[in-house]
Design an enzyme around this catalytic site. Structure first.
Site, PDB file in Angstrom:
ATOM      1  N   TYR A 189       0.893  -1.150   0.000  1.00 50.76           N
ATOM      2  CA  TYR A 189       0.000   0.000   0.000  1.00 50.76           C
ATOM      3  C   TYR A 189       0.936   1.205   0.000  1.00 50.76           C
ATOM      4  O   TYR A 189       1.863   1.270   0.817  1.00 50.76           O
ATOM      5  CB  TYR A 189      -0.888   0.042   1.246  1.00 50.76           C
ATOM      6  CG  TYR A 189      -1.724  -1.190   1.494  1.00 50.76           C
ATOM      7  CD1 TYR A 189      -2.376  -1.827   0.441  1.00 50.76           C
ATOM      8  CD2 TYR A 189      -1.861  -1.708   2.777  1.00 50.76           C
ATOM      9  CE1 TYR A 189      -3.151  -2.958   0.682  1.00 50.76           C
ATOM     10  CE2 TYR A 189      -2.634  -2.837   3.018  1.00 50.76           C
ATOM     11  CZ  TYR A 189      -3.270  -3.458   1.963  1.00 50.76           C
ATOM     12  OH  TYR A 189      -4.033  -4.575   2.196  1.00 50.76           O
TER      13      TYR A 189
ATOM     14  N   CYS B 148       1.663   2.746   3.433  1.00 55.41           N
ATOM     15  CA  CYS B 148       1.912   1.885   4.593  1.00 55.41           C
ATOM     16  C   CYS B 148       3.307   2.128   5.154  1.00 55.41           C
ATOM     17  O   CYS B 148       4.297   2.081   4.429  1.00 55.41           O
ATOM     18  CB  CYS B 148       1.757   0.422   4.178  1.00 55.41           C
ATOM     19  SG  CYS B 148       2.287  -0.751   5.439  1.00 55.41           S
TER      20      CYS B 148
ATOM     21  N   PHE C  63       5.182   0.269   7.052  1.00 61.28           N
ATOM     22  CA  PHE C  63       6.051  -0.897   6.991  1.00 61.28           C
ATOM     23  C   PHE C  63       6.528  -1.151   5.560  1.00 61.28           C
ATOM     24  O   PHE C  63       7.647  -1.594   5.337  1.00 61.28           O
ATOM     25  CB  PHE C  63       5.324  -2.110   7.569  1.00 61.28           C
ATOM     26  CG  PHE C  63       4.928  -1.891   9.003  1.00 61.28           C
ATOM     27  CD1 PHE C  63       5.878  -1.716   9.987  1.00 61.28           C
ATOM     28  CD2 PHE C  63       3.591  -1.835   9.364  1.00 61.28           C
ATOM     29  CE1 PHE C  63       5.517  -1.492  11.310  1.00 61.28           C
ATOM     30  CE2 PHE C  63       3.211  -1.612  10.677  1.00 61.28           C
ATOM     31  CZ  PHE C  63       4.176  -1.443  11.651  1.00 61.28           C
ATOM     32  N   CYS C  64       5.660  -0.873   4.591  1.00 62.82           N
ATOM     33  CA  CYS C  64       6.094  -0.937   3.195  1.00 62.82           C
ATOM     34  C   CYS C  64       7.166   0.119   2.942  1.00 62.82           C
ATOM     35  O   CYS C  64       8.153  -0.113   2.255  1.00 62.82           O
ATOM     36  CB  CYS C  64       4.907  -0.711   2.258  1.00 62.82           C
ATOM     37  SG  CYS C  64       3.587  -1.927   2.419  1.00 62.82           S
TER      38      CYS C  64
END
Length: 324
Positions: A99, A102, A104-105
């Site tokens: 995403y 995001c 964490f991405c």
């Protein structure tokens, strides 16, 4: 001077609570439920799952999405020298399922960008998740490296460090290791401070979801529902998060976290010394979502973290993402 735009999303997850229960729910033909998962750690690290649900419009098309925020365009100086791996160690194909916003991405992207590892991006629709139907693992990020699937942001970074960066041992389990300690701090503390700040009031919540709908993989009607219903829902969810993580003052908690990180630097340019280490990249990746939002601007204005953040922007430099 170059214009560079960095985007990131803060996806939080909370199951709908009914009568004190944290169990998720779905009502056929009334609610369209979307879980945005941001995974944090692998191995000895603690995993965190972030769910979000938002109640959709009265028309019966309700959507659930957690998420939030963006980094606006910024002018950065010429990037510092990076640390690309030996050409022979580079994988032939790297594909990130993500995403866009995001955190964490974005943590994985900070790693890939800093080490100049070229990668392609597949933007996942958080409602249908059709782009990752092929995977039993239904969260993001997912990184495909020469056909091998890697899951969970911290586990992905550990694995890449072990396989690609010969100078990195990877998978450190020492409780006394400074780098490991601060990577865990990012996953177990810093991320929990962010959502209460970006959804602190309705205007900040709308600011966050405006970015999500502009950059996420949504259909036309989904964009409308997500922006307004999502902002409203996450405003109330942020209050639950404050209680869950014992936060009384959102901004004070954010400022304290920023100052804690600066204290950890102990006068060094980076935690890694003259160059960023994995912990620097983790903090930078998670903070990118809020840097140019109101909360991030307040953080830089009222704490000492701004100089380090600017050094990190310059060190990470331009994305190594392969444009489609």
């Amino acid at each position: 001077m170059r214009l560079r735009t960095a985007s990131s999303l803060l996806c939080r997850s909370l199951a709908a609570a009914r009568a004190g229960s944290a169990a998720s729910f779905a009502v056929p033909n009334r609610f369209l439920q979307a879980a945005l998962y941001g995974t944090t750690t692998g191995g000895a690290h603690t995993r965190r799952r972030w769910f979000s649900y938002l109640l959709g419009p009265i028309t019966g098309a309700s959507l659930g999405v957690a998420g939030a925020l963006f980094t606006a365009a910024s002018i950065s100086q010429e990037a510092l020298a990076k640390e690309p791996p030996p050409p022979a160690a580079l994988p032939k194909e790297v594909v990130l399922y993500q995403y866009e916003a995001c955190p964490f991405c974005n943590k994985v992207k900070a790693f890939l960008d800093y080490y100049d590892i070229p990668y392609k991006v597949v933007e996942v629709n958080p409602l249908s998740k059709k782009e990752i139907k092929w995977s039993e693992y239904q969260k993001v990020p997912i990184l495909m490296v020469d056909g091998e699937q890697l899951n969970d942001s911290s586990a992905i970074i550990d694995e890449l460090g072990y396989k690609i960066l010969s100078k990195k041992k990877g998978r450190s389990t020492s409780e006394d290791d400074e780098e490991t300690k601060w990577r865990r701090w990012v996953d177990n503390h810093l991320v929990h401070v962010l959502s209460p700040n970006i959804y602190r009031n309705t205007s900040e919540a709308l600011e966050s979801f405006d970015y999500i709908t502009s950059n996420g993989n949504f259909g036309f009607m989904e964009k409308i529902s997500v922006k307004y219903a999502g902002a409203a829902a996450m405003y109330f969810v942020s209050k639950k998060l404050k209680k869950k993580y014992n936060i009384t003052d959102e901004r004070a908690a954010l400022y304290e976290a920023a100052e804690t990180w600066v204290d950890a630097l102990n006068g060094r340019d980076f935690l890694g010394g003259s160059k960023p280490n994995f912990a620097d990249l983790a903090v930078f990746g998670v903070l990118r979502p809020i840097r140019y939002l109101r909360s991030g601007k307040d953080m830089v204005e009222h704490t000492r973290i701004g100089e380090w953040y600017t050094r990190m922007e310059n060190a990470v430099g331009e994305p190594s993402r392969i444009k489609a």
